[in-house]
Design a protein around this motif. Structure first.
Motif, short mmCIF file in Angstrom:
data_model
loop_
_atom_site.label_atom_id
_atom_site.label_comp_id
_atom_site.label_asym_id
_atom_site.label_seq_id
_atom_site.Cartn_x
_atom_site.Cartn_y
_atom_site.Cartn_z
N SER A 1 0.65 -1.34 -0.07
CA SER A 1 0.07 -0.16 0.10
C SER A 1 0.88 1.34 0.11
N ILE A 2 0.61 2.36 -1.01
CA ILE A 2 1.25 3.23 -1.12
C ILE A 2 0.42 4.37 -0.85
N GLU A 3 0.68 5.58 0.14
CA GLU A 3 -0.08 6.71 0.21
C GLU A 3 0.80 7.83 -0.34
N LEU A 4 0.08 8.55 -1.18
CA LEU A 4 0.85 9.68 -2.00
C LEU A 4 0.01 10.98 -1.43
N THR A 5 0.81 12.07 -0.75
CA THR A 5 0.34 13.45 -0.47
C THR A 5 0.90 14.30 -1.41
N GLY A 6 0.00 15.15 -1.85
CA GLY A 6 0.36 16.40 -2.76
C GLY A 6 0.68 17.57 -2.18
N ILE A 7 1.19 18.52 -2.99
CA ILE A 7 1.78 19.79 -2.02
C ILE A 7 0.45 20.69 -1.39
N LEU A 8 -0.84 20.53 -1.86
CA LEU A 8 -1.85 21.01 -1.27
C LEU A 8 -2.63 20.13 -0.35
N GLY A 9 -2.04 18.92 0.11
CA GLY A 9 -2.54 18.07 1.24
C GLY A 9 -3.43 17.00 0.48
N ASP A 10 -3.78 16.91 -0.66
CA ASP A 10 -4.62 15.98 -1.26
C ASP A 10 -3.94 14.67 -1.13
N ARG A 11 -4.76 13.59 -1.02
CA ARG A 11 -4.08 12.10 -0.93
C ARG A 11 -4.91 11.29 -1.84
N THR A 12 -3.92 10.37 -2.37
CA THR A 12 -4.14 9.15 -3.25
C THR A 12 -3.69 7.72 -2.49
N ASN A 13 -4.30 6.64 -2.67
CA ASN A 13 -3.74 5.45 -2.18
C ASN A 13 -3.74 4.62 -3.28
#
Length: 62
Positions: free
Chosen positions: A30-42
């Motif tokens: 499982s990989i959680e990505l967080t963007g510069i504005l705080g948005d997240r994707t798994n």
């Protein structure tokens, strides 16, 4: 700050998943990505490469 674009690789097809990623958390497959504005994707998969000169992370789809 250094942001990276995340590419999902599935059957030799590259798909942009997220731009301007500042944080990557990995737990098993499982990989959680967080963007510069705080948005997240798994995602489910494994990191194949991280290339700062290209500004990208390539993830192998599971």
């Amino acid at each position: 700050m250094c942001e990276l674009n995340v590419i999902l690789l599935k059957d030799s097809t590259r798909q942009m998943v997220m731009e301007s990623v500042t944080k990557v958390m990995v737990e098993g497959d499982s990989i959680e990505l967080t963007g510069i504005l705080g948005d997240r994707t798994n995602l489910k998969g494994f990191i194949r490469s991280i290339d700062f000169s290209k500004g990208e992370i390539v993830i192998l789809s599971k």
